[in-house]
Design an enzyme around this catalytic site. Structure first.
Site, PDB file in Angstrom:
ATOM      1  NE  ARG A   1      -5.152  -7.786  -5.876  1.00 38.34           N
ATOM      2  CZ  ARG A   1      -4.380  -7.351  -4.872  1.00 38.34           C
ATOM      3  NH1 ARG A   1      -4.682  -6.235  -4.239  1.00 38.34           N
ATOM      4  NH2 ARG A   1      -3.304  -8.033  -4.526  1.00 38.34           N
TER       5      ARG A   1
ATOM      6  CB  THR B   1     -14.996 -10.717  -7.336  1.00 37.99           C
ATOM      7  OG1 THR B   1     -16.328 -10.568  -6.827  1.00 37.99           O
ATOM      8  CG2 THR B   1     -14.979 -11.814  -8.396  1.00 37.99           C
ATOM      9  CG  HIS B   2     -14.723 -13.445  -1.940  1.00 40.08           C
ATOM     10  ND1 HIS B   2     -14.123 -14.625  -1.565  1.00 40.08           N
ATOM     11  CD2 HIS B   2     -13.821 -12.477  -1.672  1.00 40.08           C
ATOM     12  CE1 HIS B   2     -12.913 -14.363  -1.086  1.00 40.08           C
ATOM     13  NE2 HIS B   2     -12.708 -13.077  -1.151  1.00 40.08           N
TER      14      HIS B   2
ATOM     15  NE  ARG C   1      -7.901   1.193   8.069  1.00 37.25           N
ATOM     16  CZ  ARG C   1      -6.942   0.910   8.935  1.00 37.25           C
ATOM     17  NH1 ARG C   1      -7.021   1.320  10.176  1.00 37.25           N
ATOM     18  NH2 ARG C   1      -5.890   0.203   8.568  1.00 37.25           N
TER      19      ARG C   1
ATOM     20  CG  ASP D   1      -2.889  -3.493  -2.338  1.00 36.38           C
ATOM     21  OD1 ASP D   1      -3.145  -4.267  -3.276  1.00 36.38           O
ATOM     22  OD2 ASP D   1      -2.606  -3.886  -1.199  1.00 36.38           O
ATOM     23  CG  MET D   2      -6.587   2.492  -6.376  1.00 37.38           C
ATOM     24  SD  MET D   2      -5.257   3.652  -6.820  1.00 37.38           S
ATOM     25  CE  MET D   2      -4.793   3.040  -8.448  1.00 37.38           C
TER      26      MET D   2
ATOM     27  CE  LYS E   1      -3.864  -2.192   2.385  1.00 38.51           C
ATOM     28  NZ  LYS E   1      -3.285  -3.553   2.287  1.00 38.51           N
TER      29      LYS E   1
END
Length: 303
Positions: A179, A221-222, A283, A123-124, A89
């Protein structure tokens, strides 16, 4: 409603209690915990991406400490037979404090990963970070074409344009590797889609754009609807199994994950770990209360 109530009250419970929820989807606190979890997944023919927990920091000393922790992680993992790569990150490395220093610290990690012929995923994070994260990715992609990827969030209204604008980074040396996730941060409706069906529609449109342009997607995704939609697009464009992968979260819907593996699809699980698991857990659950149902199902062995 119950999910939201539980997720918002969790921060007020003792950490030992929260760990009963968290240990299902966090590998542990140490590098060895992460390696052990990764090996267990590898034995099930599942790849991993390793992430040290932590995000926003207060000074660049903390950023350098985070860089060093990741360097130690890469050193340790590359001495094993773990099949996996690394997720980072940018805010952990000072993106919101000193963008150029952040770039230099992340570059140190990509150099280390590239030495081992491995890969770093950037990561975004939330919307104020998007432009700078893309800029850092662009710079690193040109220098390390095979060793760096990025995350895109389908719920942001800008994502399709961002994707189209980055197609110029394609080269003969390597594919673009993104991703694609729905997005988890709370954003204004002026910049993000908020309706479930609308988000799913744009997710599949973005994914189709990737397939049409020979971009390697990590389909994160799930959501069963999105998984089926992705499989339909894979058939439509006759994408070889080497041309994509599915990605899922550690401990969430493991049966669904294993079912994809059983059908010959490449699957990678995001394995978070580290000392900052408590803040991450509370969080994330507050940002996405629906996660509670996935976690409870996983704890009960129904995933």
């Amino acid at each position: 409603m119950l999910n939201k109530i539980i997720s918002h009250t969790l921060p007020y419970f003792p950490q030992k209690f929260i760990w009963q929820f968290s240990k299902t989807y966090i590998a542990g606190e140490s590098i060895q915990d992460a390696i052990d979890a990764s090996k267990a997944l590898n034995q099930k023919k599942i790849m991993v991406t390793l992430d040290i927990l932590g995000e926003f920091i207060e000074n660049m000393h903390q950023a350098r400490v985070n860089r060093d922790e990741y360097l130690d992680l890469i050193t340790a993992v590359e001495q094993t037979d773990v099949i996996g790569n690394y997720s980072i990150k940018p805010t952990m490395f000072g993106l919101l404090l000193d963008k150029e220093s952040c770039y230099a610290l992340i570059r140190d990690l990509v150099i280390k990963a590239a030495y081992h012929k491995n890969f770093i995923r950037i990561d975004m994070e939330n919307s104020p970070c998007v432009d700078d994260s893309i800029e850092i990715f662009r710079r690193l992609k040109k220098e390390f074409p095979k060793n760096v990827g990025l995350v895109l969030q389908a719920y942001l209204k800008r994502t399709r344009s961002d994707l189209e604008n980055m197609l110029d980074l394609r080269s003969d040396d390597s594919d673009l590797n993104f991703r694609l996730c729905k997005g988890i941060y709370i954003e204004s409706p002026s910049i993000a889609y908020t309706d479930y069906r609308e988000i799913n529609t744009h997710y599949l449109e973005d994914l189709e754009l990737m397939f049409r342009n020979k971009v390697y997607p990590a389909i994160a995704t799930h959501d069963k609807y999105l998984i089926q939609g992705a499989l339909t697009l894979i058939d439509k464009y006759n994408v070889p199994k080497s041309g994509y992968e599915f990605q899922m979260l550690y401990g969430v819907t493991p049966k669904q994950c294993q079912a994809l593996v059983g059908k010959g699809h490449s699957v990678r699980v995001y394995v978070p770990f580290g000392q900052h698991w408590f803040g991450y857990s509370t969080r994330r659950l507050k940002e996405n209360p629906a996660m509670m149902s996935h976690i409870l199902k996983a704890m009960l062995g129904k995933g």
